[in-house]
Motif scaffolding. Structure first.
Motif: not given
Lengths: 418, 418
Positions: B294, B298-301
Motif C-alpha cells: 500500500a 497511498l501517501g496521505h490520508g
C-alpha cells in the motif's frame, strides 16, 4: 448439571456462517459455572430429531438454536415433540400476537407463519421482542413418558433474537436449577500490556485464596480477559485484589475496550486527542471513532504514510528523516509534537514502524515500531516496541499499545518505563 | 458420501475460541461438492471416543481436528484405535523426525512428546510442516473387525497446521474417493454494489443452463461471493457468463477484496490515492493499508472529524459548511478536491456522513452519507447513500462503497448512475 448445545442450520455446515452463537452461549454458560459437554451442528430438517434424542438421553439440559422459522425445514418444534412424546398445540396467545404483527404490516397470517404458533403440549413460550418466532421451554418433567428427564430450550437462530432471549428467559431459569445459582455473578477484568502468563502468575494465588471463584483467562486482540464467576461477595473482593495487584494494567471491569475507556475519560475532562499514523494507516483513528461520542474528543487525524506527508502536514523536518530514518525515535516524537501543534488537541499519539512483510532491515526488522505520546505542557515520550507476526496482528498490537499509552497518561500512571 | 466433523477442544465449548476451523472445513468440503452431515464439538479427553464411535457408524468419512498434542488429554489417536479395534504402534519414522526436531533446539524428546509418534496400526501418517504432530489417515478397510466402513482423518487443531494438511493431504484423498472428483474445481466470484437477491436473479438461470455446477451465495462484509464448483470446463463458461451479465459489479474471481484490487490496479499504473474521511474515521485508509504494498499507492490520508479540520487541512470553505452543513454534497466534493490538491495524488476519495446513533435529523437521518471521488483532470463526482443499522455496519458499507467507486473508475466503468 450436564448441558449440551444443538445448533441447526445448513449454512453453518457449509461454512457460509461461522458458528458464533455456540461460542457466545458457551461463554454465557461458563459465567454461570456450567460447562457445555457437547455441541452439535445439524443441517436444517429432521436431522435434529436424532441429535436431540441422543442429547436428551445423555444430559440434564439441552439448548437448541434455530429451526423455529416459518418454512418447512424449520422443524425444531416437531422434533422436540417427537423426542419427548408430546402432542402439538396451537397457542392462541401466540397466534393472536402473530396476527397483530402481520396486521400492522397490512398482511394476513399465512399457513406457513401459523407454524410459529405451534407449541409442544406443556411447553412454556418465551417472548421474542425482535422476531416473530417465540422460544419454547420444555421442563424436564415433560419427558417422563419416554423415561427422559432433560429440560429443553428451543431458541431462535438469529443472534439479535437469540441473545436477549438467553439473557432474560433462559439464564434466570438455569440459575433456579443450580444450587446457589441465584447469588452467582460474573465479571470480566480486562488487562493489557502484560502477557497472559504474567497476569496469571500475578493473580492466580491471590484469587484462589479468596475461594469460591471460577477463574478463566481469555486472550483477546491485544488484551486479556480474566473471567471470574462466583458469589457476589467473592467477586467484590477479587476486584479489590486485581486493582491492588495490577491496577496500572487494568483497562476495565465491564468488558469495555481501551478505545471506549479513552473516549469516556477524554469526554469527562472535555479534552481532545489527535492521531498521526504511519504504519497503522488509520487504525488508531478508526478504533477511536468506533465509539459513539468520538466526535467530542477527536477532531483531527493524519495518515502520513509517505515521508513528504509527515513533513507537509506535521512539520517533521526532512533532515530529521534523512538523518534517522522515518522509523526512528526522533521522527515519532516530531510527528506527535507536530500533530499536537497543528490540531490544537490536548493529546497526540503518533506511530511509525515497519508493518511488513517487506521493508525490514537488520537494525530495524519488520515489526519494529516507535510509539509517541505528546500532551500539552508535558515533554513528549517515545517507546520502542517489536511486534512480530502478520500485518493485521502488527496493526492490532500497535494501535492497542498507542491507545493504552493514552489511557495510562489519562489515569495518571504514566507510560511503561521501557 | 456421508461426511462428519468432530472438533475437540474445551476452549471451543466455553467460548474462549470461536470454531472457525469448522466453517473453513465446511467451505473446503462444499468446494468438492460435499456437505457435512453433522459437526460435533467435544471437550479435551476421552469424550471423543463416544462421539467418534457414533460418527463412524453413521458416515463414510469422519474428519477429527485436535487431540494430537503431547499432553495426557490429547487422546484422538487412542480414541480412534479403540473405536476401530486397532493396536497402537510407535512409528520409527515419526520418532526420528521428532528426535531431530528437538535436537535442533538442544533438547531431548521426553515421554510426553513421544506420544506424538504413536500411530494406530495400519494408519498412514500425514506430514506436518508447521508443528510436531503428524496427522493420521485411517482408510475405511481398517474398521472391518468392528463391522465399520468409515475412513477417518485425524488432523491437528491449530489452523496453521490444519489448513495446509487439509489442502495437501486430505483433499486429494477425498477427490480419489469421489466419482469424477479429480476434475472438480471451485471458484469464487465476488460482487459488490448489488444485493444478494439481485445477483441471484441475474445469474441463477444462466448458471443452471451451463449444467453440472454447484452454486452457493455467501453474504460477506459489503460484498457477495458466488461460489461455483464443478468440472473445470463448466467453471470456465460460468466465468465468461458472470462477466457478461454483471461485469461492472465483479470485484474478483480469486477472493480478493476490493481494497486488494484497488492497490493492485493503482500499483500497476504507478498512480496514487489519498483519503479524506469524516464519518468513517480512518477506515478507508486502514483497509487500503491492510494490503501489503500500500505504501506505493497511498501517501496521505486525513481524518477530518471536526469541521475546522476540513477547513484547515483540506481547504473546505467555512461558508460552504455553514450554508449546506458538513454532511452535504458540496462539502463532500470540496473535501475530495482539497484532498487531491493537498496530497498531489491522482485520485482522492472523501466521505462525510452521520454514523449515528446520534446526530441524525429528519432531512438527513442517521446513516446518510455523501461519497465523493476526485481524479486528476476529471470533474469530481458525488453520490448519496443511506446505510441503516449499527455504527460498525455503517463504516463497513461506506468504506466498501468508496473503495468500489475507485475500483470502478480505475476499471473504466465509471460511478453508478445514482
Amino acid at each position: 448439571m450436564k448441558i449440551e448445545l444443538i445448533n441447526t442450520g445448513t449454512e453453518l455446515l457449509i461454512g457460509d456462517v461461522i458458528n458464533t452463537n455456540a461460542a457466545w452461549l458457551g461463554q454465557k454458560l461458563a459465567e454461570l459455572g456450567l460447562s457445555v459437554e457437547r455441541a452439535t451442528v445439524v443441517p436444517d430438517g429432521m436431522a435434529i430429531q436424532d441429535a436431540l434424542g441422543e442429547a436428551c438421553r445423555r444430559s440434564d439440559v439441552v439448548i437448541v438454536t434455530g429451526g423455529l422459522g416459518p418454512t418447512s425445514d424449520d422443524v425444531s418444534r416437531e422434533a422436540a415433540s417427537a423426542v419427548l412424546g408430546l402432542a402439538i398445540d396451537v397457542s392462541d396467545a401466540v397466534l393472536k400476537e402473530l396476527t397483530e404483527f402481520f396486521a400492522q404490516r397490512g398482511k394476513p397470517v399465512n399457513e406457513h407463519n401459523k407454524r410459529q404458533a405451534m407449541v409442544p403440549h406443556g411447553g412454556i413460550t418465551l417472548p421474542n421482542k425482535h422476531g416473530t418466532a417465540p422460544g419454547v421451554f420444555l421442563p424436564a418433567a415433560l419427558g417422563e413418558s419416554r423415561g427422559l428427564s432433560c429440560a429443553v430450550f428451543l431458541l431462535p437462530g438469529p443472534p439479535r433474537e437469540l441473545k436477549p432471549m438467553m439473557e432474560h428467559e433462559v439464564i434466570p431459569r438455569l440459575r433456579e436449577m443450580l444450587p446457589g445459582g441465584e447469588d452467582r455473578v460474573c465479571r470480566y477484568f480486562k488487562f493489557t500490556g502484560l502477557g497472559e502468563s504474567d497476569i496469571s502468575m500475578a493473580l492466580q494465588n491471590g484469587l484462589e485464596a479468596i475461594g469460591g471463584l471460577e477463574i478463566g483467562y481469555c486472550l483477546g486482540k491485544g488484551d486479556v480477559d480474566v473471567r471470574l464467576s462466583g458469589p457476589a461477595g467473592a467477586i467484590e473482593r477479587a476486584g479489590v485484589f486485581c486493582r491492588e495487584a495490577l491496577g496500572e494494567y487494568l483497562i476495565s471491569d465491564d468488558r469495555r475496550l481501551v478505545e471506549e475507556v479513552c473516549v469516556a475519560m477524554l469526554s469527562e475532562r472535555g479534552q481532545w486527542v489527535a492521531t498521526a499514523e504511519s504504519c497503522t494507516g488509520g487504525r488508531i483513528a478508526d478504533r477511536l471513532t468506533n465509539v459513539s461520542g468520538a466526535s467530542r474528543v477527536l477532531g483531527h487525524g493524519f495518515v502520513t504514510y509517505a515521508n513528504e506527508a509527515k513533513t507537509l502536514h506535521l512539520g517533521v523536518p526532512p533532515e530529521l528523516i534523512a538523518a534517522h530514518g522515518a522509523v526512528s525515535e526522533p521522527v515519532a516524537a516530531a510527528m506527535a509534537e507536530g500533530c499536537l501543534r497543528v490540531s490544537g488537541a490536548d493529546h497526540a499519539v503518533a506511530v511509525t514502524g515497519i508493518a511488513g512483510p517487506t521493508g525490514g532491515t537488520p537494525e530495524k526488522p519488520t515489526g519494529t515500531v516507535f510509539i509517541a505520546l505528546a500532551s500539552k505542557g508535558q515533554p513528549v515520550e517515545v517507546r520502542k516496541r517489536w511486534f512480530s507476526g502478520e500485518r493485521e496482528r502488527f496493526k492490532i498490537l500497535t494501535s492497542q499499545t498507542a491507545l493504552d499509552f493514552l489511557r495510562r497518561r489519562l489515569s495518571g500512571y504514566g507510560l511503561p518505563i521501557s
